[in-house]
Design an enzyme around this catalytic site. Structure first.
Site, PDB file in Angstrom:
ATOM      1  N   ILE A  46      -0.643   6.560   4.362  1.00 53.45           N
ATOM      2  CA  ILE A  46       0.308   6.182   5.404  1.00 53.45           C
ATOM      3  C   ILE A  46       1.837   5.905   4.847  1.00 53.45           C
ATOM      4  CG2 ILE A  46       1.166   4.560   6.982  1.00 53.45           C
ATOM      5  CD1 ILE A  46      -2.141   4.303   7.760  1.00 53.45           C
ATOM      6  N   GLY A  80       0.898  -1.142  -0.130  1.00 47.76           N
ATOM      7  CA  GLY A  80      -0.004  -0.045  -0.048  1.00 47.76           C
ATOM      8  C   GLY A  80       0.735   1.278  -0.092  1.00 47.76           C
ATOM      9  N   GLY A 129      -2.749  -2.107   8.381  1.00 44.28           N
ATOM     10  CA  GLY A 129      -3.803  -2.064   7.440  1.00 44.28           C
ATOM     11  C   GLY A 129      -5.277  -2.793   8.442  1.00 44.28           C
ATOM     12  N   ASN A 130      -6.286  -2.047   8.389  1.00 43.78           N
ATOM     13  CA  ASN A 130      -7.375  -2.829   9.101  1.00 43.78           C
ATOM     14  C   ASN A 130      -8.223  -3.714   8.600  1.00 43.78           C
ATOM     15  OD1 ASN A 130      -6.776  -1.562  11.663  1.00 43.78           O
ATOM     16  ND2 ASN A 130      -7.542   0.416  10.853  1.00 43.78           N
ATOM     17  N   HIS A 159      -7.234  -3.491  18.198  1.00 42.02           N
ATOM     18  CA  HIS A 159      -6.930  -2.351  17.672  1.00 42.02           C
ATOM     19  C   HIS A 159      -8.533  -1.641  16.914  1.00 42.02           C
ATOM     20  CE1 HIS A 159      -5.709   1.492  15.689  1.00 42.02           C
ATOM     21  NE2 HIS A 159      -6.192   1.020  14.303  1.00 42.02           N
ATOM     22  N   ASP A 214      -2.301   3.844  19.351  1.00 42.70           N
ATOM     23  CA  ASP A 214      -3.239   3.874  20.502  1.00 42.70           C
ATOM     24  C   ASP A 214      -2.395   3.976  21.926  1.00 42.70           C
ATOM     25  OD1 ASP A 214      -5.292   2.946  18.715  1.00 42.70           O
ATOM     26  OD2 ASP A 214      -4.324   1.158  18.898  1.00 42.70           O
ATOM     27  N   GLN A 230      -0.521 -12.553   0.717  1.00 44.19           N
ATOM     28  CA  GLN A 230       0.504 -12.146   1.509  1.00 44.19           C
ATOM     29  C   GLN A 230       1.340 -13.061   2.454  1.00 44.19           C
ATOM     30  OE1 GLN A 230      -0.003  -7.939   2.592  1.00 44.19           O
ATOM     31  NE2 GLN A 230      -0.359  -7.601   0.301  1.00 44.19           N
ATOM     32  N   ARG A 258     -19.532  -6.476   8.122  1.00 46.07           N
ATOM     33  CA  ARG A 258     -18.318  -6.872   8.651  1.00 46.07           C
ATOM     34  C   ARG A 258     -17.765  -8.162   8.118  1.00 46.07           C
ATOM     35  NH1 ARG A 258     -16.850  -8.712  14.459  1.00 46.07           N
ATOM     36  NH2 ARG A 258     -18.033 -10.272  13.622  1.00 46.07           N
ATOM     37  N   ARG A 263     -13.345  -0.159   5.028  1.00 47.80           N
ATOM     38  CA  ARG A 263     -14.738  -0.373   4.906  1.00 47.80           C
ATOM     39  C   ARG A 263     -15.522   0.652   4.416  1.00 47.80           C
ATOM     40  NH1 ARG A 263     -18.690  -2.880   9.055  1.00 47.80           N
ATOM     41  NH2 ARG A 263     -16.492  -3.184  10.298  1.00 47.80           N
TER      42      ARG A 263
END
Ligand code: NDP
Length: 328
Positions: A16, A11, A130-131, A187, A159, A112, A98, A92
Site C-alpha cells: 500500500i 509501513g 492497517g488492520n 472495516h 468499502d 505509535q 484473534r 493475521r
C-alpha cells in the site's frame, strides 16, 4: 509557496505504501498547491526497501516534494507530523487467534499513539489503514490523551468506494450520479454498506434499484468480501485501491465534502445511532473546515438496525478483548 506539510507514513515499504507515496508526493493528498515533506517509518529490516522507494520518489522530481526522511524511530517519524497515515500492521497469519492478532497490533499502535501524543503537530490528523483498523485506531487514540479524539480515524473509504462501484454497475449510472452512500460499523466482513439513504440522480437508490434480493445476496456480500475476491484473482491483496481510498479519506477530511453529499469514515463515536461512545465505528459524515461531523437524524429501518448492531457488537468485542489484554 507555503510551508511544507509533514506527512508520516508507517509501513512505507509495503504494497500500500508503494501505491500511496507517489500520489502524496504528486499533490493528490492535500492539493496541487501544498508542498509535502514525507516521513517514512519502517521496521529496521524494511528500512532498506523504504530507501529504494525514496530513490524512486526522488527520481520523479515532484515539484511539491520538499523532502523525505526514512526512519525506524518513532520520535523522528512523528515529530511535527500534520498527517499520519498508519498503514503498517501485523497481518493475521495462519493459525493466529484473534487475541494474538490484537495483541501483536497493540504492540505497534500503543507506542505509535504515545509518540503521536508526544511529538506530532498540534493539528495532527491520523488515519489508520492497517488492520484491524478500527481497533488499532482505538488503541492509538487511548494512548494519546492530549490529542483531541476527533483526530483519530480509521479507513472505511475503500468499502464506500466499492459500494459506489457496485451500485453504479447495477443501476447503469456513472459513479458521479450517486450521492450519500454509507458504510456503518467495522472495516470487516460485518460492515454494513447502506443504500437506503443513497441517491441516484436525486432519487432514492433503493427505489431505483428495487431489488431486495440483490441487496442482501449480492451487493452487501460483494462489498464486504471484495478484499478476499481480489486476493483470489490477483494473488495479492488490494493495494492501489486501498491507497486511493486513503488519499480520498484525507483529501475529503481536509478539503470538505461536496454540498448535498457525504462520505464514510470510522470515527470515535459520540453515541450517535446507538453506537456506544468511544468505539471507532464507521458513520456517514460531512467534512468542512478540516473537521468531520456525523450526519444526524437518518431514519434506520429494522433491516439496517440489525446489520449496524451486528457490526457494532463485533467492535465492542474487539474493544473488550484489547481492554482485557491491557492495551487500552
Ligand atoms: P500492505 O501494504 O498490503 O498492507 C498494510 C496494512 O493495510 C495491512 O494491515 C492490511 O491489512 C491493511 N489493509 C487495510 N485495508 C486493506 C485493503 N483494502 N487491502 C489490503 N490491505 C489493506 O502490507 P505489506 O505487508 O505489503 O506491508 C506492510 C509493511 O508494514 C511492511 O513493509 C512492514 O515492514 C511494515 N510494518 C511497519 C511497522 C511500523 O512501521 N512500525 C509495523 C508493522 C509492519 P490486511 O493484512 O488485513 O489486508
Amino acid at each position: 509557496t507555503s510551508t511544507p506539510v509533514t506527512v508520516t507514513v508507517t509501513g512505507a515499504a509495503g504494497q500500500i505504501g508503494y501505491a500511496l507515496l507517489f500520489r502524496i508526493a504528486s499533490g493528490q493528498l492535500l492539493g496541487p498547491d501544498v508542498p509535502v515533506r514525507l516521513r517514512l517509518l519502517e521496521i529496521p529490516q524494511a528500512v532498506k526497501a523504504a530507501e529504494g522507494t525514496a530513490m524512486e520518489l526522488e527520481d520523479c522530481a515532484f515539484p511539491l516534494l520538499a523532502g523525505i526522511d526514512i526512519t525506524d524511530d518513532l520520535k523522528t517519524a512523528f515529530d511535527g507530523a500534520n498527517v499520519a497515515l498508519l498503514v503498517g500492521a501485523r497481518p493475521r497469519t495462519k493459525g493466529m487467534e484473534r487475541g494474538d492478532l490484537l495483541e501483536a497490533n497493540g504492540g505497534i499502535f500503543k507506542p505509535q499513539g504515545e509518540a503521536i501524543n508526544a511529538h506530532a503537530a498540534e493539528d495532527v490528523r491520523v488515519l489508520v489503514v492497517g488492520n484491524p483498523a478500527n481497533t488499532n485506531a482505538l488503541i492509538a487514540r487511548s494512548h494519546a490523551p492530549d490529542v483531541p479524539a476527533d483526530r483519530f480515524t480509521a479507513m472505511t473509504r475503500l468499502d464506500h468506494n466499492r459500494a459506489l462501484a457496485q451500485l453504479s454497475k447495477k443501476a447503469g449510472v456513472p459513479v458521479s450520479a450517486i450521492k450519500k452512500m454509507t458504510i456503518w460499523g467495522n472495516h470487516s466482513a460485518t460492515q454494513y454498506p447502506d443504500i437506503f439513504h443513497a441517491e441516484i440522480n436525486g432519487r432514492g437508490a433503493a427505489e431505483v434499484v428495487d431489488d431486495q434480493a440483490w441487496l442482501e445476496n449480492d451487493f452487501i456480500p460483494t462489498v464486504a468480501k471484495r478484499g478476499a475476491a481480489i486476493i483470489e484473482a490477483r494473488g495479492a491483496s488490494s493495494a492501489a485501491s486501498a491507497a486511493g481510498a486513503a488519499i480520498d479519506h484525507v483529501h475529503t477530511w481536509v478539503n470538505g465534502t461536496a454540498e448535498g453529499d457525504w462520505t464514510s469514515m470510522a470515527v470515535v463515536s459520540d453515541g450517535s445511532y446507538g453506537v456506544p461512545e468511544g468505539l471507532v465505528s464507521s458513520f456517514p459524515v460531512t467534512c468542512s473546515g478540516g473537521r468531520w461531523e456525523i450526519v444526524q437524524g437518518l431514519e434506520i429501518d429494522d433491516f439496517s438496525r440489525g446489520r449496524i448492531d451486528a457490526s457494532v457488537a463485533e467492535l465492542a468485542e474487539e474493544r473488550d478483548a484489547v481492554r482485557g489484554l491491557g492495551l487500552i
